[in-house]
Scaffold this motif. Structure first.
Motif, PDB file in Angstrom:
ATOM      1  N   VAL A  82       0.852  -1.191   0.000  1.00  0.00           N
ATOM      2  CA  VAL A  82       0.000   0.000   0.000  1.00  0.00           C
ATOM      3  C   VAL A  82       0.882   1.234   0.000  1.00  0.00           C
ATOM      4  CG1 VAL A  82      -1.733   1.330   1.278  1.00  0.00           C
ATOM      5  CG2 VAL A  82      -1.828  -1.163   1.289  1.00  0.00           C
ATOM      6  N   ILE A  83       0.512   2.237  -0.795  1.00  0.00           N
ATOM      7  CA  ILE A  83       1.137   3.547  -0.710  1.00  0.00           C
ATOM      8  C   ILE A  83       0.083   4.526  -0.210  1.00  0.00           C
ATOM      9  CG2 ILE A  83       0.672   4.101  -3.158  1.00  0.00           C
ATOM     10  CD1 ILE A  83       3.374   5.647  -3.119  1.00  0.00           C
ATOM     11  N   VAL A  84       0.419   5.290   0.836  1.00  0.00           N
ATOM     12  CA  VAL A  84      -0.552   6.155   1.500  1.00  0.00           C
ATOM     13  C   VAL A  84      -0.351   7.594   1.039  1.00  0.00           C
ATOM     14  CG1 VAL A  84      -1.475   6.942   3.711  1.00  0.00           C
ATOM     15  CG2 VAL A  84      -0.540   4.615   3.505  1.00  0.00           C
ATOM     16  N   PHE A  85      -1.388   8.153   0.444  1.00  0.00           N
ATOM     17  CA  PHE A  85      -1.383   9.549   0.011  1.00  0.00           C
ATOM     18  C   PHE A  85      -2.110  10.396   1.043  1.00  0.00           C
ATOM     19  CE2 PHE A  85      -1.045   7.183  -3.974  1.00  0.00           C
ATOM     20  CZ  PHE A  85      -0.067   7.886  -4.651  1.00  0.00           C
ATOM     21  N   GLY A  86      -1.710  11.652   1.143  1.00  0.00           N
ATOM     22  CA  GLY A  86      -2.429  12.623   1.949  1.00  0.00           C
ATOM     23  C   GLY A  86      -2.840  13.788   1.078  1.00  0.00           C
ATOM     24  N   GLY A  87      -4.043  14.286   1.282  1.00  0.00           N
ATOM     25  CA  GLY A  87      -4.523  15.438   0.530  1.00  0.00           C
ATOM     26  C   GLY A  87      -5.870  15.880   1.055  1.00  0.00           C
ATOM     27  N   SER A  88      -6.179  17.162   0.898  1.00  0.00           N
ATOM     28  CA  SER A  88      -7.471  17.679   1.314  1.00  0.00           C
ATOM     29  C   SER A  88      -8.532  17.320   0.291  1.00  0.00           C
ATOM     30  CB  SER A  88      -7.413  19.199   1.481  1.00  0.00           C
ATOM     31  OG  SER A  88      -8.717  19.725   1.699  1.00  0.00           O
ATOM     32  N   THR A  89      -9.659  16.801   0.749  1.00  0.00           N
ATOM     33  CA  THR A  89     -10.754  16.437  -0.147  1.00  0.00           C
ATOM     34  C   THR A  89     -11.768  17.571  -0.266  1.00  0.00           C
ATOM     35  OG1 THR A  89     -12.002  15.365   1.626  1.00  0.00           O
ATOM     36  CG2 THR A  89     -10.474  13.991   0.374  1.00  0.00           C
ATOM     37  N   GLN A  90     -11.306  18.809  -0.078  1.00  0.00           N
ATOM     38  CA  GLN A  90     -12.181  19.988  -0.169  1.00  0.00           C
ATOM     39  C   GLN A  90     -11.741  20.917  -1.292  1.00  0.00           C
ATOM     40  OE1 GLN A  90     -14.854  20.251   1.936  1.00  0.00           O
ATOM     41  NE2 GLN A  90     -14.256  18.282   2.809  1.00  0.00           N
ATOM     42  N   VAL A  91     -11.071  20.374  -2.327  1.00  0.00           N
ATOM     43  CA  VAL A  91     -10.473  21.246  -3.338  1.00  0.00           C
ATOM     44  C   VAL A  91     -10.881  20.809  -4.750  1.00  0.00           C
ATOM     45  CG1 VAL A  91      -8.519  22.152  -2.030  1.00  0.00           C
ATOM     46  CG2 VAL A  91      -8.329  19.909  -3.067  1.00  0.00           C
ATOM     47  N   ALA A  92     -12.169  20.942  -5.053  1.00  0.00           N
ATOM     48  CA  ALA A  92     -12.640  20.667  -6.416  1.00  0.00           C
ATOM     49  C   ALA A  92     -12.002  21.671  -7.376  1.00  0.00           C
ATOM     50  CB  ALA A  92     -14.165  20.780  -6.471  1.00  0.00           C
ATOM     51  N   PRO A  93     -11.618  21.237  -8.602  1.00  0.00           N
ATOM     52  CA  PRO A  93     -11.826  19.908  -9.188  1.00  0.00           C
ATOM     53  C   PRO A  93     -10.662  18.949  -8.964  1.00  0.00           C
ATOM     54  CG  PRO A  93     -10.987  21.367 -10.865  1.00  0.00           C
ATOM     55  CD  PRO A  93     -11.077  22.193  -9.606  1.00  0.00           C
ATOM     56  N   TYR A  94      -9.745  19.280  -8.055  1.00  0.00           N
ATOM     57  CA  TYR A  94      -8.573  18.429  -7.847  1.00  0.00           C
ATOM     58  C   TYR A  94      -8.911  17.180  -7.038  1.00  0.00           C
ATOM     59  CZ  TYR A  94      -5.569  22.242  -9.506  1.00  0.00           C
ATOM     60  OH  TYR A  94      -4.958  23.207 -10.261  1.00  0.00           O
ATOM     61  N   TYR A 143     -13.073  26.861 -11.604  1.00  0.00           N
ATOM     62  CA  TYR A 143     -14.112  25.858 -11.374  1.00  0.00           C
ATOM     63  C   TYR A 143     -15.215  26.422 -10.486  1.00  0.00           C
ATOM     64  CZ  TYR A 143     -16.301  21.518  -9.767  1.00  0.00           C
ATOM     65  OH  TYR A 143     -17.204  20.535  -9.458  1.00  0.00           O
ATOM     66  N   ILE A 144     -14.840  27.102  -9.404  1.00  0.00           N
ATOM     67  CA  ILE A 144     -15.829  27.659  -8.482  1.00  0.00           C
ATOM     68  C   ILE A 144     -16.713  28.672  -9.196  1.00  0.00           C
ATOM     69  CG2 ILE A 144     -16.146  29.100  -6.434  1.00  0.00           C
ATOM     70  CD1 ILE A 144     -13.563  27.809  -5.338  1.00  0.00           C
ATOM     71  N   SER A 145     -16.106  29.571  -9.965  1.00  0.00           N
ATOM     72  CA  SER A 145     -16.879  30.614 -10.647  1.00  0.00           C
ATOM     73  C   SER A 145     -17.825  30.025 -11.694  1.00  0.00           C
ATOM     74  CB  SER A 145     -15.936  31.630 -11.299  1.00  0.00           C
ATOM     75  OG  SER A 145     -15.191  31.049 -12.360  1.00  0.00           O
ATOM     76  N   ILE A 195      -7.916  35.370  -8.583  1.00  0.00           N
ATOM     77  CA  ILE A 195      -8.672  36.175  -7.621  1.00  0.00           C
ATOM     78  C   ILE A 195     -10.165  35.918  -7.826  1.00  0.00           C
ATOM     79  CG2 ILE A 195      -9.170  38.498  -6.767  1.00  0.00           C
ATOM     80  CD1 ILE A 195      -6.502  39.398  -7.945  1.00  0.00           C
ATOM     81  N   LEU A 196     -10.819  35.454  -6.779  1.00  0.00           N
ATOM     82  CA  LEU A 196     -12.252  35.198  -6.808  1.00  0.00           C
ATOM     83  C   LEU A 196     -12.949  36.260  -5.972  1.00  0.00           C
ATOM     84  CD1 LEU A 196     -13.960  32.787  -8.010  1.00  0.00           C
ATOM     85  CD2 LEU A 196     -14.131  31.957  -5.657  1.00  0.00           C
TER      86      LEU A 196
END
Length: 287
Positions: free
Chosen positions: A48-60, A215-217, A135-136
């Protein structure tokens, strides 16, 4: 937009990847290919390889209907296939990514994670994509913001530990040094909370990754993207400082993904093929 998906199981997500990764020739006694054999022994033994990342960053990287999807998820899945190991994703906020790497809780930090000289002091990056800042602002752009020169005297929201908030802090200093009003910084826990500040008018603007801001806009009529892309930068997969073994195998895996065309195919699904790199770069940020 096509997206590969992965079912959420608490904060960790696991997907068994196919052992039939293309482009690998030599096989070990277990039928594993070259890239698998280059992995650190601890990862090979765990499978297993364990990744870390925030799941609050659409579309990434984001959750939808109980599943984690997005560009970075697609890349992680392809890496797992090439390396012939399972992948596990730990949902990790930006300010916790480096501590998670240093403690060994995760093997790789990915997902809108920008390579900087400061971060290179404690982790190493395998950079695989270009990016920018954007800038949003709120609907109708009530503060008439069109570029960084208009940010003095406004309130800017940002995610704690993010590079975007750091840029806002630097711009605040520039404003004050020029004799202008400074910037009120509103630090929040995650990207959704940052956008909410702009939607409700508690913040006048949000500095964010340009792809995310676009993406947000496009998804939200209460926000607008203004000005031109700012601050060219690299996005990378970070590993513990000095972990040359894992760093080298990630370089090889990304290169194989790029050479096969899979990498460009994934970026094209999200309309950002112009941000593609021909080869990965180790610690590409120099300023």
């Amino acid at each position: 937009m096509k997206a590969r998906k992965m079912v959420v199981a608490g904060v960790a997500l696991t997907l068994l990847m196919s052992t039939a990764a293309c482009g690998q020739s030599e096989m070990d006694s277990e039928g594993k290919g070259d890239l698998h054999q280059l992995l650190p022994e601890s990862i090979r033994e765990a499978g297993v390889i364990v990744f870390g990342g925030s799941t609050q960053v659409a579309p990434y990287l984001y959750e939808e209907a109980g599943e984690v999807i997005g560009l970075e998820m697609d890349l992680m899945i392809e890496l797992g296939a090439l390396l012939e190991v399972e992948i596990e994703l730990q949902d990790t906020g930006f300010d916790a990514l480096i501590p998670a790497l240093q403690s060994g809780r995760i093997d790789v930090a990915m997902g809108d994670f920008t390579d900087t000289v400061e971060r290179q002091e404690v982790v190493d990056f395998v950079d695989y994509r270009m990016s920018y800042q954007g800038i949003l602002v709120g609907e109708g752009n009530p503060r008439n913001i069109h570029g960084v020169e208009d940010l003095c005297g406004v309130t800017i929201a940002g995610v704690q530990g993010s590079l975007s908030l750091k840029y806002a802090e630097e711009q605040h200093t520039d404003c004050v040094d020029a004799g202008n009003d400074g910037i009120d910084l509103l630090a929040v826990q995650d990207a959704n909370a940052a956008v909410l500040q702009v939607q409700t008018g508690r913040a006048d603007a949000l500095l964010n990754d340009y792809v995310i801001a676009t993406y947000i806009s496009q998804q939200d009529s209460q926000t607008e993207l203004v000005g031109e892309p700012l601050v060219p930068q690299f996005h990378g997969a970070a590993v513990q400082k000095g972990n040359a073994e894992l760093q080298d195998v990630l370089v090889a895996a990304f290169q194989e993904m790029m050479d096969s065309g899979t990498y460009l195919e994934i970026l094209s699904e999200y309309g950002i093929e112009e941000l593609a790199m021909e080869s990965p770069v180790v610690n590409g940020a120099t300023e």
